[in-house]
Design a protein around this motif. Sequence first.
Motif, PDB file in Angstrom:
ATOM      1  N   ALA A   5       0.795  -1.220  -0.004  1.00 29.92           N
ATOM      2  CA  ALA A   5       0.054   0.055  -0.079  1.00 29.92           C
ATOM      3  C   ALA A   5       0.842   1.157   0.080  1.00 29.92           C
ATOM      4  O   ALA A   5       2.037   0.986   0.326  1.00 29.92           O
ATOM      5  CB  ALA A   5      -1.000  -0.061   1.299  1.00 29.92           C
ATOM      6  N   ILE A   6       0.289   2.352  -0.545  1.00 32.67           N
ATOM      7  CA  ILE A   6       0.937   3.658  -0.486  1.00 32.67           C
ATOM      8  C   ILE A   6       0.095   4.907   0.404  1.00 32.67           C
ATOM      9  O   ILE A   6      -1.210   4.622   0.196  1.00 32.67           O
ATOM     10  CB  ILE A   6       1.441   3.998  -1.873  1.00 32.67           C
ATOM     11  CG1 ILE A   6       2.625   4.719  -1.961  1.00 32.67           C
ATOM     12  CG2 ILE A   6       0.298   4.890  -2.536  1.00 32.67           C
ATOM     13  CD1 ILE A   6       3.457   4.042  -2.829  1.00 32.67           C
ATOM     14  N   ILE A   7       0.761   5.396   1.038  1.00 33.75           N
ATOM     15  CA  ILE A   7      -0.013   6.617   1.828  1.00 33.75           C
ATOM     16  C   ILE A   7       0.768   7.839   1.181  1.00 33.75           C
ATOM     17  O   ILE A   7       1.896   8.085   1.102  1.00 33.75           O
ATOM     18  CB  ILE A   7       0.338   6.584   3.130  1.00 33.75           C
ATOM     19  CG1 ILE A   7      -0.286   5.406   3.859  1.00 33.75           C
ATOM     20  CG2 ILE A   7      -0.330   7.777   3.993  1.00 33.75           C
ATOM     21  CD1 ILE A   7      -0.009   5.349   5.517  1.00 33.75           C
ATOM     22  N   ALA A   8      -0.195   8.468   0.492  1.00 28.04           N
ATOM     23  CA  ALA A   8       0.006  10.003  -0.084  1.00 28.04           C
ATOM     24  C   ALA A   8      -0.080  11.069   0.763  1.00 28.04           C
ATOM     25  O   ALA A   8      -1.376  11.289   1.141  1.00 28.04           O
ATOM     26  CB  ALA A   8      -0.628  10.019  -1.477  1.00 28.04           C
ATOM     27  N   ARG A   9       0.741  11.992   1.060  1.00 27.98           N
ATOM     28  CA  ARG A   9       0.583  13.075   1.887  1.00 27.98           C
ATOM     29  C   ARG A   9       0.388  14.250   0.705  1.00 27.98           C
ATOM     30  O   ARG A   9       1.278  14.640   0.016  1.00 27.98           O
ATOM     31  CB  ARG A   9       2.025  13.572   2.502  1.00 27.98           C
ATOM     32  CG  ARG A   9       1.830  14.695   3.568  1.00 27.98           C
ATOM     33  CD  ARG A   9       3.436  14.879   4.296  1.00 27.98           C
ATOM     34  NE  ARG A   9       3.436  16.031   4.237  1.00 27.98           N
ATOM     35  CZ  ARG A   9       4.642  16.770   4.493  1.00 27.98           C
ATOM     36  NH1 ARG A   9       5.759  15.786   4.682  1.00 27.98           N
ATOM     37  NH2 ARG A   9       4.872  17.991   4.699  1.00 27.98           N
ATOM     38  N   ARG A  10      -0.807  14.769   1.040  1.00 29.45           N
ATOM     39  CA  ARG A  10      -1.221  16.020   0.020  1.00 29.45           C
ATOM     40  C   ARG A  10      -1.586  17.112   0.959  1.00 29.45           C
ATOM     41  O   ARG A  10      -1.704  16.965   2.071  1.00 29.45           O
ATOM     42  CB  ARG A  10      -2.524  15.602  -0.759  1.00 29.45           C
ATOM     43  CG  ARG A  10      -2.344  14.143  -1.519  1.00 29.45           C
ATOM     44  CD  ARG A  10      -3.496  13.882  -2.191  1.00 29.45           C
ATOM     45  NE  ARG A  10      -3.449  12.486  -2.940  1.00 29.45           N
ATOM     46  CZ  ARG A  10      -4.534  11.949  -3.384  1.00 29.45           C
ATOM     47  NH1 ARG A  10      -5.745  12.219  -2.984  1.00 29.45           N
ATOM     48  NH2 ARG A  10      -4.175  10.751  -4.023  1.00 29.45           N
ATOM     49  N   GLU A  11      -1.840  18.245   0.372  1.00 30.70           N
ATOM     50  CA  GLU A  11      -2.090  19.580   0.978  1.00 30.70           C
ATOM     51  C   GLU A  11      -3.526  19.303   1.994  1.00 30.70           C
ATOM     52  O   GLU A  11      -3.631  19.817   3.018  1.00 30.70           O
ATOM     53  CB  GLU A  11      -2.268  20.663   0.186  1.00 30.70           C
ATOM     54  CG  GLU A  11      -0.873  21.213  -0.267  1.00 30.70           C
ATOM     55  CD  GLU A  11      -1.289  22.316  -0.971  1.00 30.70           C
ATOM     56  OE1 GLU A  11      -2.058  23.406  -0.856  1.00 30.70           O
ATOM     57  OE2 GLU A  11      -0.042  22.605  -1.974  1.00 30.70           O
ATOM     58  N   ASP A  12      -4.316  18.446   1.491  1.00 30.70           N
ATOM     59  CA  ASP A  12      -5.572  18.285   2.070  1.00 30.70           C
ATOM     60  C   ASP A  12      -5.703  17.051   2.696  1.00 30.70           C
ATOM     61  O   ASP A  12      -6.830  16.662   3.450  1.00 30.70           O
ATOM     62  CB  ASP A  12      -6.694  18.379   1.140  1.00 30.70           C
ATOM     63  CG  ASP A  12      -6.758  17.240  -0.015  1.00 30.70           C
ATOM     64  OD1 ASP A  12      -5.657  16.971  -0.262  1.00 30.70           O
ATOM     65  OD2 ASP A  12      -7.672  17.061  -0.656  1.00 30.70           O
ATOM     66  N   GLY A  13      -4.625  16.417   3.199  1.00 28.95           N
ATOM     67  CA  GLY A  13      -4.769  15.307   3.963  1.00 28.95           C
ATOM     68  C   GLY A  13      -3.576  13.923   3.472  1.00 28.95           C
ATOM     69  O   GLY A  13      -2.859  14.134   2.767  1.00 28.95           O
ATOM     70  N   TYR A  14      -4.250  12.904   4.219  1.00 33.11           N
ATOM     71  CA  TYR A  14      -3.305  11.578   3.747  1.00 33.11           C
ATOM     72  C   TYR A  14      -4.269  10.697   3.298  1.00 33.11           C
ATOM     73  O   TYR A  14      -5.417  10.447   3.716  1.00 33.11           O
ATOM     74  CB  TYR A  14      -2.742  11.148   5.199  1.00 33.11           C
ATOM     75  CG  TYR A  14      -1.377  11.985   5.723  1.00 33.11           C
ATOM     76  CD1 TYR A  14      -0.250  11.655   5.201  1.00 33.11           C
ATOM     77  CD2 TYR A  14      -1.719  12.913   6.470  1.00 33.11           C
ATOM     78  CE1 TYR A  14       0.885  12.524   5.850  1.00 33.11           C
ATOM     79  CE2 TYR A  14      -0.745  13.770   6.830  1.00 33.11           C
ATOM     80  CZ  TYR A  14       0.426  13.708   6.495  1.00 33.11           C
ATOM     81  OH  TYR A  14       1.724  14.412   7.001  1.00 33.11           O
ATOM     82  N   PHE A  15      -3.681   9.987   2.291  1.00 30.02           N
ATOM     83  CA  PHE A  15      -4.689   8.967   1.417  1.00 30.02           C
ATOM     84  C   PHE A  15      -4.111   7.668   1.313  1.00 30.02           C
ATOM     85  O   PHE A  15      -2.739   7.686   0.947  1.00 30.02           O
ATOM     86  CB  PHE A  15      -4.830   9.655   0.001  1.00 30.02           C
ATOM     87  CG  PHE A  15      -5.757  10.872   0.053  1.00 30.02           C
ATOM     88  CD1 PHE A  15      -7.285  10.926  -0.122  1.00 30.02           C
ATOM     89  CD2 PHE A  15      -5.226  12.186   0.484  1.00 30.02           C
ATOM     90  CE1 PHE A  15      -7.709  12.082   0.338  1.00 30.02           C
ATOM     91  CE2 PHE A  15      -5.735  13.181   0.583  1.00 30.02           C
ATOM     92  CZ  PHE A  15      -7.397  13.384   0.588  1.00 30.02           C
ATOM     93  N   LEU A  16      -4.645   6.570   1.570  1.00 26.73           N
ATOM     94  CA  LEU A  16      -4.126   5.414   1.517  1.00 26.73           C
ATOM     95  C   LEU A  16      -4.639   4.672   0.122  1.00 26.73           C
ATOM     96  O   LEU A  16      -5.755   4.743  -0.091  1.00 26.73           O
ATOM     97  CB  LEU A  16      -4.457   4.525   2.602  1.00 26.73           C
ATOM     98  CG  LEU A  16      -4.077   3.034   2.389  1.00 26.73           C
ATOM     99  CD1 LEU A  16      -2.672   2.758   3.233  1.00 26.73           C
ATOM    100  CD2 LEU A  16      -5.068   2.192   2.902  1.00 26.73           C
ATOM    101  N   ALA A  17      -3.797   4.170  -0.772  1.00 32.57           N
ATOM    102  CA  ALA A  17      -4.184   3.115  -1.784  1.00 32.57           C
ATOM    103  C   ALA A  17      -3.533   2.087  -1.989  1.00 32.57           C
ATOM    104  O   ALA A  17      -2.338   1.901  -1.464  1.00 32.57           O
ATOM    105  CB  ALA A  17      -4.098   4.012  -3.196  1.00 32.57           C
TER     106      ALA A  17
END
Length: 100
Positions: free
Chosen positions: A49-61
């Motif tokens: 899995a990958i956790i992406a750090r974006r300006e509007d939060g953290y997202f898991l895919a």
Amino acid sequence: MATPGHTNERQPSAGTTEASVQILRGKHIGRVIPLKRALTRLGNHGSVAIIARREDGYFLASLTGGETVKVNGIPVGDQTVRLKRGDTLEIDQNLLLFYA
């Protein structure tokens, strides 16, 4: 001379706060992984899995799809899920806790 209420230091962006995951089950139990990079890869060959750090939060895919990556017991499949404080992540046989 600085005016009151102003500093020369950079303030963190209002969007993303720093976050981490803590391993709750598996051979690295108790380990805390800070999510400082734009992308953090978790898992191994069978389940990644990958956790992406974006300006509007953290997202898991899930990079491997299927049922082996879950958030709060629900399989992610081919979705991207926004993480909230206290979410539990299951990646293969490992259990992790997300907190910000």
